[in-house]
Design a protein around this motif. Structure first.
Motif, mmCIF file in Angstrom:
data_model
loop_
_atom_site.group_PDB
_atom_site.id
_atom_site.type_symbol
_atom_site.label_atom_id
_atom_site.label_comp_id
_atom_site.label_asym_id
_atom_site.label_seq_id
_atom_site.Cartn_x
_atom_site.Cartn_y
_atom_site.Cartn_z
ATOM 1 N N PRO A 15 0.712 -1.292 -0.152
ATOM 2 C CA PRO A 15 0.096 0.226 0.121
ATOM 3 C C PRO A 15 0.716 1.251 0.021
ATOM 4 N N VAL A 16 0.402 2.229 -0.916
ATOM 5 C CA VAL A 16 1.333 3.499 -0.865
ATOM 6 C C VAL A 16 0.514 4.567 -0.616
ATOM 7 N N VAL A 17 -0.870 4.677 -0.976
ATOM 8 C CA VAL A 17 -1.697 5.768 -0.472
ATOM 9 C C VAL A 17 -3.344 5.227 -0.390
ATOM 10 N N ARG A 18 -4.004 5.654 0.591
ATOM 11 C CA ARG A 18 -5.333 5.268 0.972
ATOM 12 C C ARG A 18 -6.104 6.593 0.446
ATOM 13 N N TRP A 19 -7.209 6.266 -0.029
ATOM 14 C CA TRP A 19 -8.108 7.098 -0.751
ATOM 15 C C TRP A 19 -9.439 6.575 -0.947
ATOM 16 N N ASN A 20 -10.245 7.634 -0.985
ATOM 17 C CA ASN A 20 -11.759 7.262 -1.491
ATOM 18 C C ASN A 20 -12.306 7.717 -2.850
ATOM 19 N N PRO A 21 -12.183 6.901 -3.919
ATOM 20 C CA PRO A 21 -12.598 7.513 -5.347
ATOM 21 C C PRO A 21 -14.174 7.954 -5.262
ATOM 22 N N ALA A 22 -15.000 7.584 -4.560
ATOM 23 C CA ALA A 22 -16.392 8.193 -4.312
ATOM 24 C C ALA A 22 -16.356 9.426 -3.803
ATOM 25 N N ALA A 23 -15.380 9.871 -2.681
ATOM 26 C CA ALA A 23 -15.281 11.191 -2.276
ATOM 27 C C ALA A 23 -14.552 12.187 -3.120
ATOM 28 N N VAL A 24 -13.706 11.487 -3.993
ATOM 29 C CA VAL A 24 -13.031 12.461 -5.100
ATOM 30 C C VAL A 24 -14.140 12.986 -6.123
ATOM 31 N N GLU A 25 -14.986 11.854 -6.426
ATOM 32 C CA GLU A 25 -16.257 12.264 -7.372
ATOM 33 C C GLU A 25 -17.101 13.207 -6.755
ATOM 34 N N GLU A 26 -17.265 13.114 -5.701
ATOM 35 C CA GLU A 26 -18.543 14.125 -4.905
ATOM 36 C C GLU A 26 -17.631 15.338 -4.708
#
Length: 149
Positions: free
Chosen positions: A100-111
């Motif tokens: 793992p390098v970065v944790r993120w939330n694609p749904a939040a990016v879209e929002e």
């Protein structure tokens, strides 16, 4: 040869489908892109190597052959100023494929009004140096996106 695997679970879509002319025009380099699943997830190393560049929204890993692979998490996500991204590695770290390098939330990016589509690019490569390019279909971490010869 460097085998570059998917850093994300989602669907390979090809660079031409990326909603950013810098990536879709392969100005950064050839590669492909992943339209990620819309849930919190870890972006993992697509190759074994050293993290030479690390931002909340993007990272570059250089392998033993000197091949630099850029993973860019979403489009225009630099404008989020790191919001919604958590660094799990540090610049200078040696990583193995799948770490793992970065944790993120694609749904939040879209929002937030940004595209979560994530280019995976072979830096300083020529288009004809990539083979077995995945430009459509389901992918998961560890599945080959392309080979760099």
């Amino acid at each position: 040869m460097t085998t570059v695997t998917s850093p994300l679970t989602g669907r390979a879509i090809g660079l031409a489908a990326v909603p950013d002319p810098v990536f879709s025009g392969a100005m950064v380099g050839p590669g492909t892109a992943v339209d990620p699943i819309r849930e919190p997830t870890d972006a993992v190393a697509p190759v074994d190597g050293i993290v030479v560049s690390l931002h909340p929204h993007a990272f570059v890993i250089v392998d033993a052959e000197g091949h630099g692979v850029l993973t860019h998490l979403g489009i225009d996500t630099v404008q989020l100023n790191g919001e919604g991204f958590e660094l799990l590695a540090a610049k200078g770290d040696t990583v193995r494929r799948g770490d793992p390098v970065v944790r993120w939330n694609p749904a939040a990016v879209e929002e937030a009004g940004k595209s979560p589509i994530s280019p995976v690019v072979a830096l300083e490569a020529t288009a004809d140096s990539l083979t077995d390019l995945a430009d459509e279909g389901d992918v998961a971490p560890g599945k080959t996106l392309f080979n760099w010869v």
